[in-house]
Scaffold this motif. Structure first.
Motif, PDB file in Angstrom:
ATOM      1  N   PHE A 178       0.869  -1.175   0.000  1.00  0.00           N
ATOM      2  CA  PHE A 178       0.000   0.000   0.000  1.00  0.00           C
ATOM      3  C   PHE A 178       0.903   1.221   0.000  1.00  0.00           C
ATOM      4  O   PHE A 178       1.741   1.393   0.903  1.00  0.00           O
ATOM      5  CB  PHE A 178      -0.890   0.004   1.245  1.00  0.00           C
ATOM      6  N   TYR A 179       0.760   2.056  -1.028  1.00  0.00           N
ATOM      7  CA  TYR A 179       1.596   3.249  -1.142  1.00  0.00           C
ATOM      8  C   TYR A 179       0.736   4.389  -1.679  1.00  0.00           C
ATOM      9  O   TYR A 179       0.140   4.270  -2.745  1.00  0.00           O
ATOM     10  CB  TYR A 179       2.769   2.994  -2.101  1.00  0.00           C
ATOM     11  N   ARG A 180       0.654   5.451  -0.903  1.00  0.00           N
ATOM     12  CA  ARG A 180      -0.088   6.634  -1.341  1.00  0.00           C
ATOM     13  C   ARG A 180       0.718   7.866  -0.976  1.00  0.00           C
ATOM     14  O   ARG A 180       1.287   7.954   0.109  1.00  0.00           O
ATOM     15  CB  ARG A 180      -1.454   6.757  -0.662  1.00  0.00           C
ATOM     16  N   ARG A 181       0.731   8.813  -1.873  1.00  0.00           N
ATOM     17  CA  ARG A 181       1.316  10.117  -1.610  1.00  0.00           C
ATOM     18  C   ARG A 181       0.412  11.136  -2.272  1.00  0.00           C
ATOM     19  O   ARG A 181       0.084  11.013  -3.446  1.00  0.00           O
ATOM     20  CB  ARG A 181       2.735  10.219  -2.153  1.00  0.00           C
ATOM     21  N   ALA A 182       0.013  12.137  -1.510  1.00  0.00           N
ATOM     22  CA  ALA A 182      -0.900  13.146  -2.051  1.00  0.00           C
ATOM     23  C   ALA A 182      -0.545  14.514  -1.482  1.00  0.00           C
ATOM     24  O   ALA A 182      -0.147  14.632  -0.312  1.00  0.00           O
ATOM     25  CB  ALA A 182      -2.348  12.801  -1.683  1.00  0.00           C
ATOM     26  N   GLY A 204      -2.085  26.503  -6.278  1.00  0.00           N
ATOM     27  CA  GLY A 204      -1.933  27.907  -5.939  1.00  0.00           C
ATOM     28  C   GLY A 204      -1.522  28.145  -4.493  1.00  0.00           C
ATOM     29  O   GLY A 204      -1.240  29.268  -4.099  1.00  0.00           O
ATOM     30  N   PHE A 205      -1.485  27.083  -3.694  1.00  0.00           N
ATOM     31  CA  PHE A 205      -1.045  27.186  -2.308  1.00  0.00           C
ATOM     32  C   PHE A 205       0.321  26.514  -2.179  1.00  0.00           C
ATOM     33  O   PHE A 205       0.798  25.862  -3.097  1.00  0.00           O
ATOM     34  CB  PHE A 205      -2.058  26.525  -1.361  1.00  0.00           C
ATOM     35  N   HIS A 206       0.924  26.634  -1.017  1.00  0.00           N
ATOM     36  CA  HIS A 206       2.241  26.069  -0.763  1.00  0.00           C
ATOM     37  C   HIS A 206       2.279  24.590  -1.140  1.00  0.00           C
ATOM     38  O   HIS A 206       1.395  23.825  -0.769  1.00  0.00           O
ATOM     39  CB  HIS A 206       2.573  26.247   0.735  1.00  0.00           C
ATOM     40  N   ALA A 207       3.305  24.199  -1.877  1.00  0.00           N
ATOM     41  CA  ALA A 207       3.389  22.829  -2.402  1.00  0.00           C
ATOM     42  C   ALA A 207       4.015  21.841  -1.421  1.00  0.00           C
ATOM     43  O   ALA A 207       4.078  20.656  -1.703  1.00  0.00           O
ATOM     44  CB  ALA A 207       4.178  22.819  -3.705  1.00  0.00           C
ATOM     45  N   GLY A 208       4.479  22.308  -0.254  1.00  0.00           N
ATOM     46  CA  GLY A 208       5.171  21.416   0.666  1.00  0.00           C
ATOM     47  C   GLY A 208       4.277  20.632   1.602  1.00  0.00           C
ATOM     48  O   GLY A 208       4.769  19.919   2.460  1.00  0.00           O
ATOM     49  N   ALA A 209       2.979  20.769   1.455  1.00  0.00           N
ATOM     50  CA  ALA A 209       2.059  20.037   2.332  1.00  0.00           C
ATOM     51  C   ALA A 209       1.654  18.729   1.643  1.00  0.00           C
ATOM     52  O   ALA A 209       1.118  18.737   0.541  1.00  0.00           O
ATOM     53  CB  ALA A 209       0.825  20.880   2.625  1.00  0.00           C
ATOM     54  N   TYR A 210       1.929  17.610   2.326  1.00  0.00           N
ATOM     55  CA  TYR A 210       1.596  16.321   1.714  1.00  0.00           C
ATOM     56  C   TYR A 210       1.351  15.282   2.792  1.00  0.00           C
ATOM     57  O   TYR A 210       1.702  15.456   3.958  1.00  0.00           O
ATOM     58  CB  TYR A 210       2.716  15.848   0.779  1.00  0.00           C
ATOM     59  N   VAL A 211       0.743  14.197   2.369  1.00  0.00           N
ATOM     60  CA  VAL A 211       0.600  13.016   3.205  1.00  0.00           C
ATOM     61  C   VAL A 211       1.203  11.846   2.418  1.00  0.00           C
ATOM     62  O   VAL A 211       1.058  11.756   1.196  1.00  0.00           O
ATOM     63  CB  VAL A 211      -0.879  12.748   3.601  1.00  0.00           C
ATOM     64  N   HIS A 212       1.923  10.998   3.132  1.00  0.00           N
ATOM     65  CA  HIS A 212       2.580   9.853   2.508  1.00  0.00           C
ATOM     66  C   HIS A 212       2.312   8.630   3.381  1.00  0.00           C
ATOM     67  O   HIS A 212       2.616   8.645   4.581  1.00  0.00           O
ATOM     68  CB  HIS A 212       4.089  10.130   2.410  1.00  0.00           C
ATOM     69  N   ALA A 213       1.716   7.608   2.801  1.00  0.00           N
ATOM     70  CA  ALA A 213       1.389   6.383   3.532  1.00  0.00           C
ATOM     71  C   ALA A 213       2.051   5.195   2.839  1.00  0.00           C
ATOM     72  O   ALA A 213       1.984   5.074   1.620  1.00  0.00           O
ATOM     73  CB  ALA A 213      -0.121   6.188   3.582  1.00  0.00           C
ATOM     74  N   TYR A 263       4.159   3.140   7.813  1.00  0.00           N
ATOM     75  CA  TYR A 263       4.482   4.508   8.204  1.00  0.00           C
ATOM     76  C   TYR A 263       3.489   5.471   7.566  1.00  0.00           C
ATOM     77  O   TYR A 263       3.085   5.291   6.423  1.00  0.00           O
ATOM     78  CB  TYR A 263       5.902   4.881   7.752  1.00  0.00           C
ATOM     79  N   LEU A 264       3.145   6.497   8.324  1.00  0.00           N
ATOM     80  CA  LEU A 264       2.296   7.571   7.828  1.00  0.00           C
ATOM     81  C   LEU A 264       3.013   8.880   8.124  1.00  0.00           C
ATOM     82  O   LEU A 264       3.345   9.164   9.277  1.00  0.00           O
ATOM     83  CB  LEU A 264       0.929   7.564   8.510  1.00  0.00           C
ATOM     84  N   THR A 265       3.274   9.649   7.074  1.00  0.00           N
ATOM     85  CA  THR A 265       3.954  10.931   7.227  1.00  0.00           C
ATOM     86  C   THR A 265       3.012  12.038   6.788  1.00  0.00           C
ATOM     87  O   THR A 265       2.377  11.940   5.734  1.00  0.00           O
ATOM     88  CB  THR A 265       5.230  10.983   6.360  1.00  0.00           C
ATOM     89  N   VAL A 266       2.931  13.081   7.611  1.00  0.00           N
ATOM     90  CA  VAL A 266       2.160  14.268   7.277  1.00  0.00           C
ATOM     91  C   VAL A 266       3.125  15.442   7.347  1.00  0.00           C
ATOM     92  O   VAL A 266       3.837  15.605   8.351  1.00  0.00           O
ATOM     93  CB  VAL A 266       0.976  14.491   8.248  1.00  0.00           C
ATOM     94  N   ALA A 267       3.163  16.252   6.282  1.00  0.00           N
ATOM     95  CA  ALA A 267       4.083  17.386   6.230  1.00  0.00           C
ATOM     96  C   ALA A 267       3.341  18.640   5.816  1.00  0.00           C
ATOM     97  O   ALA A 267       2.388  18.585   5.036  1.00  0.00           O
ATOM     98  CB  ALA A 267       5.214  17.099   5.241  1.00  0.00           C
ATOM     99  N   ASP A 268       3.802  19.764   6.363  1.00  0.00           N
ATOM    100  CA  ASP A 268       3.229  21.060   6.009  1.00  0.00           C
ATOM    101  C   ASP A 268       4.259  22.140   6.328  1.00  0.00           C
ATOM    102  O   ASP A 268       4.824  22.146   7.428  1.00  0.00           O
ATOM    103  CB  ASP A 268       1.933  21.302   6.781  1.00  0.00           C
ATOM    104  N   CYS A 269       4.492  23.023   5.381  1.00  0.00           N
ATOM    105  CA  CYS A 269       5.385  24.181   5.578  1.00  0.00           C
ATOM    106  C   CYS A 269       6.745  23.795   6.143  1.00  0.00           C
ATOM    107  O   CYS A 269       7.254  24.416   7.078  1.00  0.00           O
ATOM    108  CB  CYS A 269       4.717  25.213   6.470  1.00  0.00           C
TER     109      CYS A 269
END
Length: 96
Positions: A6-10, A16-25, A43-49
């Motif tokens: 299972f691999y997801r990245r979104a 138009g908003f900051h591109a550094g916000a993502y979730v990766h599973a 692993y679940l990673t959540v990133a923002d700014c």
């Protein structure tokens, strides 16, 4: 039947908003090279700014598997409640 990885990245922000916000599973069942048992690496990673938090749901025995599922279910319940409250707050502020 083998567990399909299972691999997801979104990206979390709209265009138009900051591109550094993502979730990766990422979840994978792997063979332990030491004794041939299977393990779950999750692993679940959540990133923002520029900030990121990685949660580890990995398990190599039943006790850790129960705890990983407990964490994931509690996280799901909390996020669902957060979305409900955010929708109400946006409505209350007349921003929708």
């Amino acid at each position: 039947m083998a567990f399909p990885r299972f691999y997801r990245r979104a990206f979390l922000n709209q265009r138009g908003f900051h591109a550094g916000a993502y979730v990766h599973a990422d979840i994978e069942v792997v063979d332990d090279r030491r004794d041939g048992r299977k393990e779950v690496e999750a692993y679940l990673t959540v990133a923002d700014c520029g900030r990121a938090a990685q949660l580890d749901f990995s398990a190599d025995d039943k006790r850790f598997a129960r705890n990983a599922l407990y964490k994931a279910r509690l996280l799901k319940k909390t996020v669902d409640a957060f979305v409900d409250a955010l929708e109400k707050a946006v409505g209350e502020a007349e921003l929708s």
